[in-house]
Design a protein around this motif. Structure first.
Motif, PDB file in Angstrom:
ATOM      1  N   ARG A  53       0.861  -1.172   0.000  1.00 32.35           N
ATOM      2  CA  ARG A  53       0.000   0.000   0.000  1.00 32.35           C
ATOM      3  C   ARG A  53       0.898   1.224   0.000  1.00 32.35           C
ATOM      4  NH1 ARG A  53      -4.816  -1.981   4.143  1.00 32.35           N
ATOM      5  NH2 ARG A  53      -5.244  -3.914   3.028  1.00 32.35           N
ATOM      6  N   LEU A  54       1.204   1.669  -1.192  1.00 35.05           N
ATOM      7  CA  LEU A  54       2.236   2.679  -1.361  1.00 35.05           C
ATOM      8  C   LEU A  54       1.886   3.978  -0.653  1.00 35.05           C
ATOM      9  CD1 LEU A  54       4.952   3.165  -2.676  1.00 35.05           C
ATOM     10  CD2 LEU A  54       3.770   3.926  -4.737  1.00 35.05           C
ATOM     11  N   GLN A  55       0.657   4.422  -0.757  1.00 34.81           N
ATOM     12  CA  GLN A  55       0.275   5.693  -0.140  1.00 34.81           C
ATOM     13  C   GLN A  55       0.374   5.611   1.384  1.00 34.81           C
ATOM     14  OE1 GLN A  55      -3.354   7.329  -1.599  1.00 34.81           O
ATOM     15  NE2 GLN A  55      -3.197   9.206  -0.395  1.00 34.81           N
ATOM     16  N   ALA A 127       7.333   8.475  -3.654  1.00 33.48           N
ATOM     17  CA  ALA A 127       5.951   8.793  -3.294  1.00 33.48           C
ATOM     18  C   ALA A 127       5.893   9.842  -2.200  1.00 33.48           C
ATOM     19  CB  ALA A 127       5.233   7.517  -2.857  1.00 33.48           C
ATOM     20  N   LEU A 137       0.024  10.236  -6.780  1.00 38.25           N
ATOM     21  CA  LEU A 137       1.031   9.186  -6.762  1.00 38.25           C
ATOM     22  C   LEU A 137       1.058   8.381  -8.062  1.00 38.25           C
ATOM     23  CD1 LEU A 137       0.710   7.768  -3.140  1.00 38.25           C
ATOM     24  CD2 LEU A 137       2.208   9.563  -4.017  1.00 38.25           C
ATOM     25  N   ALA A 138       0.491   8.929  -9.114  1.00 35.31           N
ATOM     26  CA  ALA A 138       0.422   8.184 -10.373  1.00 35.31           C
ATOM     27  C   ALA A 138       1.809   7.809 -10.886  1.00 35.31           C
ATOM     28  CB  ALA A 138      -0.323   9.015 -11.426  1.00 35.31           C
ATOM     29  N   MET A 141       3.163   4.902  -8.898  1.00 38.90           N
ATOM     30  CA  MET A 141       2.434   3.690  -9.242  1.00 38.90           C
ATOM     31  C   MET A 141       2.853   3.169 -10.607  1.00 38.90           C
ATOM     32  SD  MET A 141       0.723   3.014  -6.595  1.00 38.90           S
ATOM     33  CE  MET A 141      -0.214   1.653  -7.279  1.00 38.90           C
ATOM     34  N   ASP A 142       3.079   4.069 -11.549  1.00 39.92           N
ATOM     35  CA  ASP A 142       3.563   3.650 -12.874  1.00 39.92           C
ATOM     36  C   ASP A 142       4.934   2.987 -12.761  1.00 39.92           C
ATOM     37  OD1 ASP A 142       1.288   4.550 -14.111  1.00 39.92           O
ATOM     38  OD2 ASP A 142       2.157   6.488 -14.725  1.00 39.92           O
ATOM     39  N   THR A 144       6.077   1.430 -10.168  1.00 39.23           N
ATOM     40  CA  THR A 144       5.858   0.133  -9.536  1.00 39.23           C
ATOM     41  C   THR A 144       5.473  -0.911 -10.565  1.00 39.23           C
ATOM     42  OG1 THR A 144       5.171   1.192  -7.468  1.00 39.23           O
ATOM     43  CG2 THR A 144       4.521  -1.104  -7.803  1.00 39.23           C
ATOM     44  N   ARG A 145       4.514  -0.567 -11.411  1.00 39.01           N
ATOM     45  CA  ARG A 145       4.068  -1.517 -12.432  1.00 39.01           C
ATOM     46  C   ARG A 145       5.162  -1.814 -13.453  1.00 39.01           C
ATOM     47  NH1 ARG A 145      -0.899   1.302 -11.563  1.00 39.01           N
ATOM     48  NH2 ARG A 145      -0.252   2.944 -13.022  1.00 39.01           N
TER      49      ARG A 145
END
Length: 230
Positions: A53-55, A127, A137-138, A141-142, A144-145
């Protein structure tokens, strides 16, 4: 004399290397325990469930915790490989087919784990910078993917195959381990930990989400060192 004790005494791979077996086991235990500490320092938050849960991490973990946990894990992880050499000597009497592949796969898993550990610290820190700047946090998240997701697929595949191979090798009864030790091998305890992540208290689940795999290896190395000590 029980078969496993006879194998332990008669197998040159264990008996002739007993001082190294003991030392490697202790080094592996110490290094894996330090990895557990590094995981908890860097990524512990009391939260139930799977996944990262990055946030929440970005908001709850201080930059100092990230830095300490990151460097502790990266610098200590190579010493876990000494513990894997200890396991190899315990498996060697079963033959190369049962001893080499599981240890090689688990070694590969830990090497990938170093990349994941460091990459996770960088993503959480990124983040945090975005949160301070009021940005979404886009981007994190990008990243991360793009960078962590493929790494995790290979990591979990190698860990699963290596762990199952280790379990089956011990169950053959041809190693220096009693067959019951297989039930303390990492894949078995990891399954238990996954259940606790979902159903256990948030404090326990929050610890097992980042540290569960290393706790599983710590338990097995501790058991292995005791069994192979004599």
């Amino acid at each position: 004399m029980p078969p496993n004790q006879r194998i332990l005494l008669e197998t040159p791979s264990v008996n002739a290397h007993l001082p190294f077996v003991r030392l490697a086991g202790l080094v592996g235990i110490a290094a894996t325990a330090a990895m557990v500490v590094a995981d908890l320092v860097m990524l512990y938050i009391p939260s139930r469930g799977g996944g990262w849960r990055l946030q929440q991490l970005a908001a709850a973990v201080s930059p100092a915790r990230l830095l300490i946990g990151d460097y502790l894990g990266v610098f200590v992880l190579p010493f876990v490989l000494v513990g894997l050499a200890h396991i190899y000597l315990g498996l060697r009497s079963a033959g190369p087919w049962w001893a080499v592949p599981p240890v090689a796969l688990l070694t590969y898993t830990y090497i990938l784990g170093a990349a994941f550990h460091h990459g996770m610290a960088l993503l959480v820190r990124s983040a945090q910078v975005d949160l301070v700047a009021g940005m979404p946090l886009a981007r994190a998240m990008d990243l991360t993917r793009e960078f962590l997701a493929p790494l995790l697929v290979v990591f979990f595949a190698a860990a699963l195959v290596g762990g199952l191979w280790l379990f089956l090798a011990i169950r053959t009864g041809r190693t220096a381990y009693p067959v019951w030790v297989a039930w303390l091998s990492p894949p078995v305890t990891t399954i238990l930990f996954i259940g606790l992540q979902r159903l256990g208290p948030a404090q326990l689940a929050g610890a097992l989400i980042p540290a569960g795999p290393n706790v599983a290896m710590l338990l097995f190395l501790s058991c292995s060192t005791v069994v192979l000590w004599h």
